[in-house]
Design a protein around this motif. Structure first.
Motif, short mmCIF file in Angstrom:
data_model
loop_
_atom_site.label_atom_id
_atom_site.label_comp_id
_atom_site.label_asym_id
_atom_site.label_seq_id
_atom_site.Cartn_x
_atom_site.Cartn_y
_atom_site.Cartn_z
N CYS A 18 0.81 -1.23 0.00
CA CYS A 18 0.00 0.00 0.00
C CYS A 18 0.84 1.28 0.00
CB CYS A 18 -0.95 0.00 1.18
SG CYS A 18 -0.14 0.00 2.78
N PHE A 19 2.15 1.20 -0.15
CA PHE A 19 2.97 2.40 -0.21
C PHE A 19 3.24 2.75 -1.66
CE2 PHE A 19 6.83 4.86 -0.46
CZ PHE A 19 6.62 5.82 0.50
N PRO A 20 3.13 3.96 -2.07
CA PRO A 20 2.88 5.20 -1.35
C PRO A 20 1.41 5.59 -1.31
CG PRO A 20 3.59 5.73 -3.56
CD PRO A 20 3.60 4.24 -3.44
N SER A 21 0.56 4.83 -2.02
CA SER A 21 -0.87 5.15 -2.06
C SER A 21 -1.61 3.91 -2.57
CB SER A 21 -1.13 6.32 -3.00
OG SER A 21 -0.74 5.99 -4.33
N VAL A 22 -2.92 3.95 -2.45
CA VAL A 22 -3.76 2.91 -3.04
C VAL A 22 -4.71 3.61 -3.99
CG1 VAL A 22 -5.49 1.13 -2.60
CG2 VAL A 22 -3.60 1.45 -1.00
N PRO A 23 -4.57 3.42 -5.29
CA PRO A 23 -3.59 2.59 -5.97
C PRO A 23 -2.26 3.33 -6.13
CG PRO A 23 -4.95 3.66 -7.61
CD PRO A 23 -5.48 4.06 -6.24
N LEU A 37 4.88 5.19 -8.22
CA LEU A 37 4.21 6.46 -8.49
C LEU A 37 2.95 6.60 -7.66
CD1 LEU A 37 3.53 9.01 -10.23
CD2 LEU A 37 2.43 7.43 -11.83
N ASN A 38 2.82 7.73 -6.97
CA ASN A 38 1.59 8.09 -6.27
C ASN A 38 0.76 8.91 -7.27
OD1 ASN A 38 -0.39 9.56 -4.87
ND2 ASN A 38 0.78 9.50 -2.99
N TYR A 40 -2.07 10.35 -7.05
CA TYR A 40 -2.86 11.46 -6.51
C TYR A 40 -2.09 12.77 -6.52
CZ TYR A 40 -5.85 7.70 -4.92
OH TYR A 40 -6.66 6.59 -4.89
N ILE A 41 -0.77 12.68 -6.34
CA ILE A 41 0.05 13.90 -6.29
C ILE A 41 1.16 13.90 -7.33
CG2 ILE A 41 -0.50 14.43 -3.88
CD1 ILE A 41 2.14 13.10 -3.06
N GLY A 42 1.31 12.81 -8.10
CA GLY A 42 2.28 12.76 -9.17
C GLY A 42 3.72 12.55 -8.72
N VAL A 43 3.91 12.17 -7.48
CA VAL A 43 5.26 12.00 -6.93
C VAL A 43 5.75 10.57 -7.18
CG1 VAL A 43 6.60 11.95 -4.78
CG2 VAL A 43 4.99 13.79 -5.20
N VAL A 44 7.01 10.46 -7.59
CA VAL A 44 7.66 9.18 -7.80
C VAL A 44 8.66 8.96 -6.68
CG1 VAL A 44 9.18 7.87 -9.33
CG2 VAL A 44 7.37 9.31 -10.30
N PHE A 45 8.58 7.78 -6.07
CA PHE A 45 9.49 7.42 -4.98
C PHE A 45 10.50 6.41 -5.49
CE2 PHE A 45 5.80 9.01 -2.80
CZ PHE A 45 6.33 9.72 -1.76
N SER A 46 11.80 6.66 -5.22
CA SER A 46 12.85 5.72 -5.61
C SER A 46 13.16 4.75 -4.47
CB SER A 46 14.11 6.46 -6.03
OG SER A 46 14.56 7.31 -5.01
N SER A 47 12.68 5.07 -3.27
CA SER A 47 12.76 4.19 -2.11
C SER A 47 11.70 4.67 -1.12
CB SER A 47 14.15 4.20 -1.47
OG SER A 47 14.42 5.46 -0.90
N MET A 48 11.61 4.03 0.02
CA MET A 48 10.53 4.31 0.98
C MET A 48 10.41 5.79 1.35
SD MET A 48 8.02 2.94 2.57
CE MET A 48 7.98 1.38 3.37
N GLN A 49 11.49 6.48 1.53
CA GLN A 49 11.43 7.87 1.96
C GLN A 49 12.10 8.85 0.99
OE1 GLN A 49 9.69 8.83 4.65
NE2 GLN A 49 9.14 6.70 5.05
N THR A 50 12.39 8.40 -0.23
CA THR A 50 13.13 9.24 -1.17
C THR A 50 12.33 9.50 -2.43
OG1 THR A 50 15.17 8.24 -0.35
CG2 THR A 50 15.33 9.49 -2.38
N GLU A 51 12.07 10.78 -2.68
CA GLU A 51 11.37 11.18 -3.90
C GLU A 51 12.36 11.37 -5.04
OE1 GLU A 51 8.83 14.86 -5.83
OE2 GLU A 51 9.29 14.91 -3.70
N ASP A 52 11.99 10.90 -6.24
CA ASP A 52 12.77 11.15 -7.44
C ASP A 52 12.13 12.36 -8.13
OD1 ASP A 52 14.07 11.25 -9.86
OD2 ASP A 52 13.64 9.17 -10.41
N VAL A 53 12.61 13.53 -7.80
CA VAL A 53 12.01 14.78 -8.27
C VAL A 53 12.01 14.87 -9.80
CG1 VAL A 53 12.16 17.31 -8.18
CG2 VAL A 53 12.62 15.96 -6.13
N SER A 54 13.04 14.35 -10.43
CA SER A 54 13.14 14.43 -11.89
C SER A 54 12.07 13.61 -12.60
CB SER A 54 14.53 13.99 -12.36
OG SER A 54 14.72 12.62 -12.10
N SER A 55 11.44 12.66 -11.91
CA SER A 55 10.42 11.81 -12.52
C SER A 55 8.99 12.21 -12.16
CB SER A 55 10.63 10.36 -12.08
OG SER A 55 11.86 9.88 -12.55
N ARG A 56 8.83 13.27 -11.38
CA ARG A 56 7.50 13.72 -10.97
C ARG A 56 6.63 13.99 -12.20
NH1 ARG A 56 7.11 18.62 -6.83
NH2 ARG A 56 8.14 17.04 -5.56
#
Length: 74
Positions: A18-23, A37-38, A40-56
């Motif tokens: 269920c991380f980072p969102s459902v779905p 990819l979340n 709802y907000i368009g954020v891409v996570f490369s690990s549990m606590q790390t956002e990949d800003v270039s892929s947003r």
């Protein structure tokens, strides 16, 4: 059932994770744990606590995703 957005983000029904969102989207294959990819907000996570800003997702990509009937059905 699944939906592939932008030919790279795979959304599946009943994903036990269920991380980072459902779905959420997995990059190309459900078996790849990262990035995710979340939608709802368009954020891409490369690990549990790390956002990949270039892929947003851009605002245009967010609109395309949320106007896609197959995504809404999922």
């Amino acid at each position: 059932m699944h939906f592939l957005a932008f030919n790279k983000w795979l959304f599946t029904v009943g994903d036990a994770d269920c991380f980072p969102s459902v779905p959420h989207g997995h990059y190309k294959r459900k078996t790849k744990p990262w990035p995710k990819l979340n939608p709802y907000i368009g954020v891409v996570f490369s690990s549990m606590q790390t956002e990949d800003v270039s892929s947003r997702l851009t605002k245009k990509e967010m609109k395309l995703l949320w106007n896609e009937s197959k995504f809404i059905e999922e």
